[in-house]
Design a protein around this motif. Structure first.
Motif, short mmCIF file in Angstrom:
data_model
loop_
_atom_site.label_atom_id
_atom_site.label_comp_id
_atom_site.label_asym_id
_atom_site.label_seq_id
_atom_site.Cartn_x
_atom_site.Cartn_y
_atom_site.Cartn_z
N MET A 8 0.85 -1.19 0.00
CA MET A 8 0.00 0.00 0.00
C MET A 8 0.88 1.24 0.00
O MET A 8 1.23 1.79 1.04
N ALA A 9 1.30 1.64 -1.19
CA ALA A 9 2.22 2.77 -1.35
C ALA A 9 2.21 3.16 -2.82
O ALA A 9 1.52 2.54 -3.63
N ASP A 10 2.95 4.18 -3.14
CA ASP A 10 3.12 4.57 -4.53
C ASP A 10 4.60 4.57 -4.83
O ASP A 10 5.44 4.45 -3.93
N GLY A 11 4.96 4.70 -6.08
CA GLY A 11 6.36 4.67 -6.48
C GLY A 11 6.67 5.73 -7.50
O GLY A 11 5.88 5.97 -8.41
N ASP A 12 7.81 6.37 -7.35
CA ASP A 12 8.26 7.40 -8.28
C ASP A 12 9.51 6.99 -9.05
O ASP A 12 9.67 7.33 -10.20
N ALA A 13 10.41 6.29 -8.37
CA ALA A 13 11.68 5.92 -8.99
C ALA A 13 12.00 4.48 -8.66
O ALA A 13 11.78 4.02 -7.54
N VAL A 14 12.51 3.76 -9.66
CA VAL A 14 12.90 2.37 -9.50
C VAL A 14 14.38 2.24 -9.78
O VAL A 14 14.88 2.72 -10.80
N TYR A 15 15.09 1.61 -8.84
CA TYR A 15 16.52 1.38 -9.00
C TYR A 15 16.79 -0.10 -8.72
O TYR A 15 16.26 -0.65 -7.75
N GLY A 16 17.58 -0.75 -9.57
CA GLY A 16 17.82 -2.17 -9.37
C GLY A 16 19.25 -2.57 -9.63
O GLY A 16 19.94 -1.98 -10.47
N THR A 17 19.68 -3.59 -8.90
CA THR A 17 20.93 -4.29 -9.19
C THR A 17 20.55 -5.71 -9.56
O THR A 17 19.38 -6.02 -9.73
N GLY A 18 21.52 -6.59 -9.68
CA GLY A 18 21.21 -7.95 -10.09
C GLY A 18 20.33 -8.70 -9.12
O GLY A 18 19.54 -9.55 -9.53
N HIS B 94 13.27 14.89 -1.23
CA HIS B 94 12.76 14.10 -2.33
C HIS B 94 13.87 13.79 -3.33
O HIS B 94 14.85 14.53 -3.44
N LEU B 95 13.69 12.68 -4.04
CA LEU B 95 14.68 12.23 -5.01
C LEU B 95 14.40 12.85 -6.37
O LEU B 95 13.25 13.08 -6.74
N LEU B 96 15.46 13.07 -7.12
CA LEU B 96 15.30 13.54 -8.50
C LEU B 96 14.87 12.40 -9.40
O LEU B 96 13.92 12.52 -10.18
N ASN B 97 15.57 11.27 -9.33
CA ASN B 97 15.29 10.13 -10.21
C ASN B 97 16.06 8.92 -9.70
O ASN B 97 16.61 8.94 -8.61
N GLN B 98 16.10 7.86 -10.51
CA GLN B 98 16.75 6.62 -10.07
C GLN B 98 18.24 6.80 -9.82
O GLN B 98 18.84 6.09 -9.00
N TYR B 99 18.88 7.76 -10.51
CA TYR B 99 20.31 7.97 -10.31
C TYR B 99 20.61 8.56 -8.94
O TYR B 99 21.78 8.64 -8.54
N SER B 100 19.57 8.96 -8.22
CA SER B 100 19.75 9.46 -6.86
C SER B 100 19.98 8.32 -5.87
O SER B 100 20.21 8.57 -4.68
N MET B 101 19.90 7.07 -6.34
CA MET B 101 20.13 5.91 -5.49
C MET B 101 21.26 5.07 -6.06
O MET B 101 21.42 4.96 -7.27
N SER B 102 22.04 4.46 -5.16
CA SER B 102 23.11 3.57 -5.59
C SER B 102 23.49 2.64 -4.45
O SER B 102 23.68 3.09 -3.31
N PHE B 103 23.59 1.34 -4.76
CA PHE B 103 23.99 0.36 -3.75
C PHE B 103 25.46 0.02 -3.97
O PHE B 103 25.89 -0.25 -5.10
N TRP B 104 26.22 0.05 -2.87
CA TRP B 104 27.66 -0.25 -2.97
C TRP B 104 28.15 -0.81 -1.64
O TRP B 104 27.97 -0.19 -0.59
N GLU B 105 28.71 -2.00 -1.70
CA GLU B 105 29.33 -2.65 -0.54
C GLU B 105 28.44 -2.61 0.70
O GLU B 105 28.85 -2.17 1.78
N GLY B 106 27.21 -3.08 0.53
CA GLY B 106 26.30 -3.25 1.66
C GLY B 106 25.54 -2.02 2.09
O GLY B 106 24.79 -2.07 3.07
N HIS B 107 25.67 -0.91 1.37
CA HIS B 107 24.99 0.32 1.76
C HIS B 107 24.28 0.95 0.55
O HIS B 107 24.76 0.88 -0.58
N PHE C 97 26.79 8.14 -8.81
CA PHE C 97 27.64 7.44 -7.85
C PHE C 97 28.51 6.46 -8.61
O PHE C 97 28.02 5.70 -9.45
N ILE C 98 29.81 6.47 -8.33
CA ILE C 98 30.75 5.57 -8.98
C ILE C 98 31.65 4.99 -7.89
O ILE C 98 32.54 5.68 -7.38
N GLY C 99 31.40 3.74 -7.52
CA GLY C 99 32.19 3.13 -6.47
C GLY C 99 32.09 3.91 -5.18
O GLY C 99 30.99 4.21 -4.69
#
Length: 603
Positions: A301-311, A362-375, A420-422
């Motif tokens: 029960m929520a809405d979504g604006d940006a989707v970010y995914g890794t493997g 608020h986030l701009l888009n999916q590039y506002s998120m990045s997963f790296w080494e557990g965070h 985000f790069i590394g």
């Protein structure tokens, strides 16, 4: 007094509200980390949906899709190959786009028609009218001899010409599985279900499709009644609406046989507070399956604006635009926070909810998120003071908890792009000038700004183009912050304390689709070639630039279509050919000289 005016006046006295497992509450200004739990029963789901919808139904959520639907991709290239694919955020995780290639064929979708072009023969081999009822621009994913077409049918609308409010629309989005094995595309299955497509991600042959839907509630039309009467009418309508109105349904057609289904109550989870206006569901489709199924839906029960995914993980961010409150000023304002939901992605089968949390701003888009080494790193801008920050989140007992933050970026400015790069991060904010901030994120507990570069204009997208090099694509601006034309900047970020611009190219009065949709960027590292659409008052076509050392070499504009009658949308490299695409044609050019080799008319 107009309907819209008295509605907003009435809203100014409404409390900020949400639902918990047993009662309707007014959330405190500072919320604890979000927690998702399943509903105990359909009866509980029905009770809480009505209560939440009653309190939020008169707020105007607006289309929560981001103004900049960012989806470009191509981080660092993995290894040499003979074709480029299209631009993606994370290597190995594909994103839907209007054109795809596997190196031997090009598959496009435009005007509701899917077409296949043989790249070697440079001829169209087949086409398929998809018979779409959804109105959004279709996009596609590709795996082996299969294509998955996504057609958005959602949106927001005013009910019965009632200008009181824009309510979530309940269009029907479509997912189509198409066979390409014979050269002539053939429709295998069509899924048509409630809601709008937020986005999708593909790993291997499995696509995860994120859909948001609103309840099917027929609010009464009363002419021009008093505000309190309309609000009571809405409350009465909600109270008498069955739970099925909130549960999206679908139909699947394969080989002339249609089956129907509806989301089961047991598949729905909820955060601590929610509006009742929107439901988010994640569907899983294997492109190599014999036919489409219901997608094993997982719903929140929520809405979504940006989707970010890794493997192996999927993040969905929701900026809570459904919530409105007075903030003690007498003016209606959205709360300054973004909910983030994390799902794990098994190689096969449905996703599983793992954790959720909330960050300020608020986030701009999916590039506002990045997963790296557990965070998870998240960049946001505050609604209240236009201050920006990068926050680092860790998972702890099902919660995304902030462990560190670098705050105070671009006071009085908004984020225009993030990369985000590394262990490093780059953030562009803008009002009159463009500070490019460099951040050190190697210590999750102590992220910090290490350098800043102020220049005129801004970058709307940051594209890595080799070690310690970034391309900024955006607008040049005068000293008052007024955009003056398309700007491409080459940045050297080798010194974290002193990022600098090495070179710049400006197209006066120009603009590019790549500013809003990074899918339009082609970066081909094999020859250091950058290609993007460009248009100004005189012409539309493509701009090709080679990155050589510290310079943008030979920026060259060239025609991108077979009859010079459309703007370039995408570019691909296959072998030594540079393919440029619009909805009406494909052009093959020599990658080195840009001389035209062949044209394929797609009309």
């Amino acid at each position: 007094m107009s309907r819209r005016s008295w509605l907003w006046s009435a809203l100014a006295v409404l409390p900020l509200a949400g639902c918990t497992a047993s009662a309707v509450e007014t959330p405190a200004p500072s919320q604890p980390p979000l927690k998702l739990v399943a509903f105990d029963s359909c009866g509980q789901l029905e009770k809480e949906l009505r209560a939440a919808t009653e309190l939020s139904s008169t707020t105007a959520p607006g289309d929560t899709r981001l103004a900049v639907p960012d989806s470009a991709r191509a981080a660092e290239a993995s290894g040499p190959k003979s074709y480029s694919g299209t631009n993606v955020h994370e290597a190995g995780v594909d994103e839907p786009d209007i054109v795809k290639t596997d190196g031997r064929r090009i598959v496009t979708v435009s005007g509701g028609v899917l077409r296949v072009v043989d790249a070697a023969a440079r001829t169209q081999t087949g086409q398929l009218d998809l018979g779409l009822e959804a109105f959004g621009e279709p996009t596609l994913l590709l795996a082996g001899d299969r294509a998955l077409v996504l057609a958005d049918g959602g949106g927001f609308r005013s009910l019965r010409d009632d200008t009181r409010i824009m309510r979530p629309g309940n269009g029907r989005s479509e997912v189509l599985l198409v066979d390409l094995a014979s050269g002539t595309p053939r429709l295998i299955s069509r899924y048509r279900g409630d809601g709008r497509i937020v986005d999708a991600r593909q790993t291997g042959s499995v696509a995860r499709v994120v859909i948001s839907s609103g309840p099917k509630i027929a609010f009464p039309w009363r002419g021009e009644p008093e505000p309190e009467n309309v609000m009571q009418d809405d409350k009465n309508t909600i109270a008498n609406t069955p739970v099925d109105a909130w549960l999206p349904d679908w139909e699947i057609t394969t080989g002339g046989t249609t089956t129907k289904g509806q989301l089961d109550c047991s598949a729905v989870s909820r955060p601590d507070s929610f509006s009742g206006q929107t439901m988010l569901r994640v569907l899983s489709f294997d492109l190599n399956a014999p036919a489409l199924g219901a997608g094993d839906p997982v719903a929140v029960m929520a809405d979504g604006d940006a989707v970010y995914g890794t493997g192996d993980r999927l993040y969905i961010a929701n900026n809570q635009s459904w919530r409105f409150n007075t903030s003690g000023t007498g003016k209606i304002a959205a709360p300054d926070g973004t909910d983030i939901y994390r799902f794990s992605l098994p190689p096969v089968g449905k996703p599983a909810y793992v954790a959720s949390g909330e960050v300020p701003g608020h986030l701009l888009n999916q590039y506002s998120m990045s997963f790296w080494e557990g965070h998870l790193r998240v960049a946001t801008t505050s609604w209240t003071d236009d201050a920006s920050a990068v926050r680092v989140l860790a998972e702890r007992d099902g919660k995304l908890v902030e462990v560190g933050a670098a705050e105070g970026l671009g006071q009085g400015e908004k984020i225009y792009s993030v990369r985000f790069i590394g262990s490093r991060g780059y953030v562009v904010t803008f009002r009159q000038t463009d500070p490019l901030y460099s951040l050190d994120l190697s210590d999750p507990a102590k992220p910090r700004v290490t350098g800043e570069l102020k220049i005129t204009g801004y970058s709307a997208h940051l594209q890595p183009v080799g070690e310690n090099r970034l391309i900024g694509i955006g607008q040049e601006a005068d000293r008052k912050g007024v955009p003056t034309g398309l700007q491409i900047s080459l940045f050297d970020v080798s010194d974290p304390a002193a990022p600098k611009r090495l070179d710049q190219h400006v197209v006066a009065g120009g603009q590019s689709e790549a500013e809003n949709d990074p899918h339009a960027v082609l970066w081909w590292p094999a020859t250091n070639l950058l290609v993007l659409p460009v248009a100004d008052a005189k012409s539309a076509g493509a701009l090709a630039v080679h990155i050589t050392g510290d310079r943008l070499q030979g920026p060259a504009r060239f025609s991108a279509t077979s009859r010079d009658d459309g703007s370039m949308r995408r570019a691909l490299v296959i072998g030594g050919d540079l393919w440029t695409f619009t909805g009406t044609g494909l052009i093959a050019s020599n990658e080195s000289t840009l001389d035209r080799i062949a044209a394929v008319d797609l009309r």
